[in-house]
Scaffold this motif. Structure first.
Motif, short mmCIF file in Angstrom:
data_model
loop_
_atom_site.label_atom_id
_atom_site.label_comp_id
_atom_site.label_asym_id
_atom_site.label_seq_id
_atom_site.Cartn_x
_atom_site.Cartn_y
_atom_site.Cartn_z
N MET A 191 -29.17 -24.73 48.76
CA MET A 191 -30.25 -24.16 49.24
C MET A 191 -30.90 -22.96 48.72
O MET A 191 -30.24 -22.04 48.32
CB MET A 191 -30.18 -24.13 50.75
CG MET A 191 -29.76 -25.36 51.53
SD MET A 191 -29.78 -24.87 53.41
CE MET A 191 -28.23 -24.25 53.63
N ALA A 192 -32.38 -22.75 48.86
CA ALA A 192 -32.90 -21.57 48.44
C ALA A 192 -33.85 -21.06 49.45
O ALA A 192 -34.44 -21.68 50.10
CB ALA A 192 -33.56 -21.68 46.94
N ALA A 193 -34.18 -19.72 49.49
CA ALA A 193 -35.19 -19.28 50.29
C ALA A 193 -36.15 -18.34 49.35
O ALA A 193 -35.79 -17.78 48.34
CB ALA A 193 -34.58 -18.49 51.31
N LEU A 194 -37.60 -18.51 49.59
CA LEU A 194 -38.56 -17.79 48.90
C LEU A 194 -38.94 -16.46 49.55
O LEU A 194 -39.51 -16.67 50.84
CB LEU A 194 -39.70 -18.38 48.39
CG LEU A 194 -39.57 -19.84 47.54
CD1 LEU A 194 -40.49 -20.49 47.32
CD2 LEU A 194 -38.98 -19.38 46.30
N LEU A 195 -38.64 -15.19 49.36
CA LEU A 195 -39.27 -14.06 49.70
C LEU A 195 -40.06 -13.38 48.97
O LEU A 195 -39.95 -13.07 47.72
CB LEU A 195 -37.91 -13.43 50.06
CG LEU A 195 -36.92 -13.88 50.98
CD1 LEU A 195 -35.72 -13.10 51.27
CD2 LEU A 195 -37.49 -14.29 52.54
N GLY A 196 -40.99 -13.07 49.59
CA GLY A 196 -41.87 -11.92 48.65
C GLY A 196 -43.30 -11.69 49.73
O GLY A 196 -43.47 -12.19 50.63
#
Length: 124
Positions: free
Chosen positions: A36-41
């Motif tokens: 799993m991955a999360a995109l933060l920005g």
């Protein structure tokens, strides 16, 4: 073993010359099955642009993108449509539901299309 999803040197630029906006600048990413991955920005950092490219709804300016061993940047529109229908699910930030369908019919609609059924489509 190859990655489930892999992008290499992904670049997305809007405009050109002095008006060019460089959104993605050589992004490389690989995800294996089960990861799993999360995109933060911050707003405007390219999260939605990346997801739109990964969903095969937009082409990058340059780079490579493979999923399930398929080169998705070399695929034509019909191939991408079939690939999305079979392998990619979307949860939109805003409601993109068919108003005459129930919630269940909206969820089942892609399956009906994929299987060639017209039960849900007959109501439109």
């Amino acid at each position: 073993m190859s990655a489930l999803l892999e992008v290499r040197d992904l670049v997305k630029t809007y405009g050109s010359g002095d008006a060019a906006t460089h959104v993605l600048r050589g992004l490389t990413l690989a995800l294996e099955k089960g990861e799993m991955a999360a995109l933060l920005g911050a707003s405007g950092s390219g999260k939605s642009t990346l997801l739109t490219i990964l969903g095969t709804l937009m082409q990058p300016t340059s780079g490579s993108y493979t999923m399930l061993g398929q080169d998705l940047l070399a695929a034509g529109d019909a191939q991408l449509t079939q690939f999305r229908n079979k392998h990619i699910g979307f949860v939109f930030q805003f409601h993109n539901l068919l108003p005459d369908f129930t919630a269940l019919e909206n969820v089942l609609f892609p399956t009906a299309v994929r299987e060639g059924r017209e039960t849900a489509a007959a109501r439109t």
